[in-house]
Design an enzyme around this catalytic site. Structure first.
Site, PDB file in Angstrom:
ATOM      1  N   CYS A  39      12.912  -4.659  17.480  1.00  0.00           N
ATOM      2  CA  CYS A  39      12.186  -5.835  17.001  1.00  0.00           C
ATOM      3  C   CYS A  39      10.881  -5.431  16.334  1.00  0.00           C
ATOM      4  O   CYS A  39      10.400  -4.310  16.491  1.00  0.00           O
ATOM      5  CB  CYS A  39      11.850  -6.778  18.161  1.00  0.00           C
ATOM      6  SG  CYS A  39      13.254  -7.329  19.143  1.00  0.00           S
ATOM      7  N   ASP A 449     -18.434   3.519 -14.218  1.00  0.00           N
ATOM      8  CA  ASP A 449     -17.848   2.345 -14.864  1.00  0.00           C
ATOM      9  C   ASP A 449     -18.929   1.315 -15.181  1.00  0.00           C
ATOM     10  O   ASP A 449     -19.777   0.995 -14.332  1.00  0.00           O
ATOM     11  CB  ASP A 449     -16.786   1.740 -13.947  1.00  0.00           C
ATOM     12  CG  ASP A 449     -16.103   0.544 -14.561  1.00  0.00           C
ATOM     13  OD1 ASP A 449     -15.168   0.756 -15.365  1.00  0.00           O
ATOM     14  OD2 ASP A 449     -16.505  -0.589 -14.250  1.00  0.00           O
TER      15      ASP A 449
END
Length: 495
Positions: A39, A449
């Site tokens: 499970c 950046d």
């Protein structure tokens, strides 16, 4: 213990099972000796006694030990382990390639060559780390794909078997009985979902929540290249270049705000060859960053004085991946030192002139992005950019086309970055942007950046300190990167 650092300590795993902690679904599986089933940790069934359970790192491990999948919690319908992306080890790289169907197409020898190991050594390594060898892992993936197709489509069962990667109907039927305790016909009789339109294959792709689908949609929409991608208020669609043919995918992207559980993203595929089903699903999951553990990211970053407020406001932000590493690399070079709009325009020109025309059932999707091999045959002056950048793009495409650079998430990230930087004209920004989106590296930061510098300044931080600040955000710097980019589109009053 978090979902990204679980080490299968039995006591820790059992605590997660007792509390039905959904964050660990897909991270490990609980096998119950008295019932013979396995499970997910959050299964709603009664918690078994500690003495009767064992824990497995993969569904294939539980299956190899003789356990069947629980019919109540469907344990294989979960995201993959986020720990594989964090560690970036051979096991994680192998799982990504297996999910893409490499074993089905090239066999274990092909997988081993891509990873740089002998077949025997790779099998030993995966068995030690994941509890199962490459054949068993591929078999588990085929079974999962087949179950989804059986329960959600009207495809003939014969077509389902071959679409999932099985080599024969007998192998398909035997595997489904062993894994799910039911034949394909019995599984189809229990299906709960409505039937999709003819000619389509629909899936519900598992993602951990919270998941900010709207933000992901906005990111992709701004960069969408006409002919290859289309986006509207609620969905994103694009063409796919796949191992056996082409296709399209349409994603319904909405916010899933439940904290720490598993949600689902609706995906509809149109494929020219059903054998590409697994590859199409896996590449789309990369695009969604579906295996991310947002709770672990939030826990690590929420207290930071610079980005903490952003993370607390947007805990489900994802790093947009990509369906094709080579395409992303080309677009990264196109985006060097230009605006997003300009890069998108240059990509549109490449697609219109060199992309392969295809017919699809989606308005606006008309072409595949040009392959690296096709672009490698052009001249620098064929590109609307400075000659030096054109030469860099050609060198990159040639390196990808002849296999010197592999962007399929199967390579070692450091080695791939080094190979990119060895190409004249490919600098750290380009190599790291490719690592961020194409390789799925969760710990990438681009301090130079322009957007990052603007975002830090708006938050009152010194952009010159970007690299130093980012050291506090390891190992989740990619998510800090996205938070800063996302803040640029957030109204100042909400920032």
């Amino acid at each position: 213990m978090t979902a990204s650092t679980v080490d299968l300590d039995p006591a820790s795993c059992y605590r997660a099972v007792k509390s039905r902690d959904r964050r660990f679904d897909g991270v490990f599986y609980t096998a119950v000796r008295t019932t013979g089933i396995y499970c997910r940790p959050s299964c709603p069934a009664r918690t078994p006694a500690f003495a009767n359970v064992s824990f497995h790192p993969t569904a294939a491990s539980a299956q190899s030990a003789g356990y069947r999948a629980c019919k109540r919690c469907i344990p294989d319908a979960t995201p993959g382990s986020p720990g594989w992306d964090v560690a970036a080890d051979v096991a994680g790289r192998a799982m990504r390639l297996i999910s893409d169907g490499v074993v089905d197409r090239e066999g274990v020898d092909g997988l081993s060559r891509r990873l740089g190991y002998t077949s025997r050594h790779l099998s030993r390594l995966l068995t030690r780390e994941l509890g199962a060898g490459p054949l068993a892992l591929a078999r588990a993936r085929r079974a999962q794909t087949a179950r989804s197709l059986v329960e959600s489509t009207d495809l003939r069962l014969t077509d389902v078997g071959f679409a999932a990667g099985f080599s024969s109907i007998r192998q398909f039927n035997e595997t489904m009985r062993e894994v799910y305790g039911s034949s394909p016909t019995q599984l189809r009789g229990r299906r709960r979902h409505g039937r999709p339109a003819s000619g389509t294959v629909s899936f519900r792709l598992a993602v951990r929540t919270p998941f900010e689908g709207r933000s992901l949609l906005e990111f992709l929409a701004v960069r969408a290249v006409p002919g290859v991608e289309v986006a509207d208020e609620s969905s994103y669609s694009r063409t796919l270049s796949l191992p056996h043919g082409h296709g399209t995918v349409r994603l319904e992207l909405a916010d899933l705000l439940a904290d720490g559980g598993v949600g689902q993203v609706s995906a509809t595929f149109e494929l020219s060859d059903l054998r590409d089903t697994s590859a199409a699903v896996e590449r789309t999951r990369r695009l969604l960053d579906a295996d991310c553990d947002p709770v672990a990211v939030t826990e690590a970053l929420a207290s930071d004085p610079v980005i903490g407020p952003l993370v607390r406001r947007h805990p489900g932000l994802r790093v947009p991946g990509h369906v094709d590493g080579a395409e992303l690399a080309v677009r990264a070079v196109l985006g060097q030192q230009v605006s997003v709009a300009r890069a998108r325009g240059m990509a549109e020109g490449l697609v219109a002139e060199h992309g392969v025309a295809i017919e699809t059932g989606t308005d606006g999707l008309t072409r595949l992005f040009p392959t690296a091999a096709a672009l490698a045959g052009l001249a620098p002056e064929d590109f609307p950019m400075p000659r030096a950048r054109g030469r860099a793009l050609l060198a990159l495409c040639a390196a990808v086309a002849d296999g010197q650079v592999a962007l399929d998430r199967g390579g070692d990230r450091v080695a791939v970055r080094d190979s990119l930087l060895a190409i004249p004209g490919i600098g750290p920004w380009t190599a790291d942007y490719i690592a961020l989106r194409a390789l799925g590296d969760p710990d990438v930061f681009l301090p130079t950046d322009v957007g990052i510098r603007h975002a830090l300044a708006a938050l009152g931080a010194d952009p010159a300190d970007a690299a130093t600040l980012s050291e506090e955000w390891r190992p989740w710097r990619s998510y800090a990167q996205l938070q800063l980019w996302h803040s640029l589109s957030t109204p100042e009053g909400e920032r």
